[in-house]
Design an enzyme around this catalytic site. Structure first.
Site, PDB file in Angstrom:
ATOM      1  N   ALA A  74      64.270  46.287   9.257  1.00  0.00           N
ATOM      2  CA  ALA A  74      65.234  45.866  10.273  1.00  0.00           C
ATOM      3  C   ALA A  74      66.130  44.767   9.717  1.00  0.00           C
ATOM      4  CB  ALA A  74      64.497  45.384  11.517  1.00  0.00           C
ATOM      5  N   ASN A  75      66.922  44.160  10.558  1.00  0.00           N
ATOM      6  CA  ASN A  75      67.757  43.023  10.140  1.00  0.00           C
ATOM      7  C   ASN A  75      67.821  42.021  11.281  1.00  0.00           C
ATOM      8  OD1 ASN A  75      70.257  43.521  11.843  1.00  0.00           O
ATOM      9  ND2 ASN A  75      70.099  45.475  10.767  1.00  0.00           N
ATOM     10  N   ARG A  76      68.476  40.891  11.026  1.00  0.00           N
ATOM     11  CA  ARG A  76      68.421  39.767  11.968  1.00  0.00           C
ATOM     12  C   ARG A  76      69.493  39.790  13.042  1.00  0.00           C
ATOM     13  NH1 ARG A  76      64.817  36.178   9.848  1.00  0.00           N
ATOM     14  NH2 ARG A  76      64.562  36.243   7.577  1.00  0.00           N
ATOM     15  N   SER A  77      70.191  40.894  13.234  1.00  0.00           N
ATOM     16  CA  SER A  77      71.232  40.937  14.265  1.00  0.00           C
ATOM     17  C   SER A  77      70.644  40.590  15.635  1.00  0.00           C
ATOM     18  CB  SER A  77      71.847  42.336  14.317  1.00  0.00           C
ATOM     19  OG  SER A  77      72.666  42.459  15.465  1.00  0.00           O
ATOM     20  N   ALA A  84      74.584  46.183  13.902  1.00  0.00           N
ATOM     21  CA  ALA A  84      74.259  46.022  12.480  1.00  0.00           C
ATOM     22  C   ALA A  84      73.315  47.169  12.110  1.00  0.00           C
ATOM     23  CB  ALA A  84      73.597  44.672  12.242  1.00  0.00           C
TER      24      ALA A  84
END
Ligand code: C5P
Length: 223
Positions: free
Chosen positions: A29-32, A95
């Site tokens: 995942a990512n930090r969006s 994102a």
């Protein structure tokens, strides 16, 4: 009486990260945070648009007056966006993970004691903004994307606009030292044409301000 300049217009907005599963308990995942996309959905709904927000996992409340479709993966996001068409306006603020794990394991991956690390094969995810931008009867009249750049912001954003085929790009400078990344304020450059004559620089403002300014520009576009 509140004016609803976008009443009768349909909008689809993407927001948040995507989660790409590795096995039943792990994901990439990512930090969006989803703050910008959710704020845009709220601003368009406040202006009277019929808004579908397709969101990855976020810890934000659903914006008022918006239909929210929750998904996890990029492919689910694409399916949900396509299911929301036809629309007049599309804003891609998510994102999206560039890659997914090629073959999700059916069972939790185990350390086997050999010291060899699992080798994850990745596949490229669909580009939702580029897909929406393709010419065709279902293409929204106004397709808008974002570009976060660390150098040559305008130049790179203009190239991205051409590559994706979208109408507008909201670009911002996320270089270390600008305080943009992880911060609450954004300086936006709106790239809406092939040359600099249509470029706009917006004053530094919060994500809600950016959302309202974008809704204003969209209202102008359709006026
Ligand atoms: O190519 P890049 O990820 O920098 O482009 C950013 C823009 O493209 C954003 O508007 C983002 O929402 C959109 N995007 C997308 N699907 C992807 C990757 C990016 O819609 N797979």
């Amino acid at each position: 009486p509140v004016s609803k300049p976008l009443s009768g217009k349909k909008a689809v907005v993407t927001s948040g990260p995507t989660y790409e599963p590795i096995d039943p308990v792990r994901y990439i995942a990512n930090r969006s945070s989803g703050k910008q996309g959710h704020a845009i959905a709220a601003a368009l709904a406040a202006a009277g648009a019929d808004v579908t927000l397709v969101s990855g996992p976020v810890s934000l409340p659903d914006p008022m007056g918006v239909k929210v479709v929750r998904i996890e993966t990029a492919r689910q996001m694409l399916d949900a966006v396509l299911a929301a068409l036809p629309a007049d306006i599309a804003v891609c603020a998510a994102a999206v993970a560039d890659w997914r794990v090629a073959e999700e394991a059916g069972q939790k991956l185990k350390k086997d004691g050999s010291g060899v690390i699992a080798d994850l094969k990745l596949s490229e995810n669909p580009d939702i903004l580029a897909t929406l931008s393709q010419k065709g009867p279902k293409r929204p009249q106004l397709v808008i994307g974002f570009a976060a750049e660390t150098e040559n912001v305008i130049e790179h954003a203009r190239a991205k606009r051409a590559r994706k085929g979208c109408d507008w790009i909201l670009a911002n400078d996320v270089a270390p030292g600008t305080g943009t990344f992880g911060g609450d304020h954004n300086e936006i450059f709106l790239i809406s044409g092939v040359d600099a004559t249509s470029d706009e620089t917006w004053p530094r403002q919060g994500k809600n301000g950016v959302a309202r300014a974008l809704a204003e520009r969209i209202i102008q576009h359709f006026a």
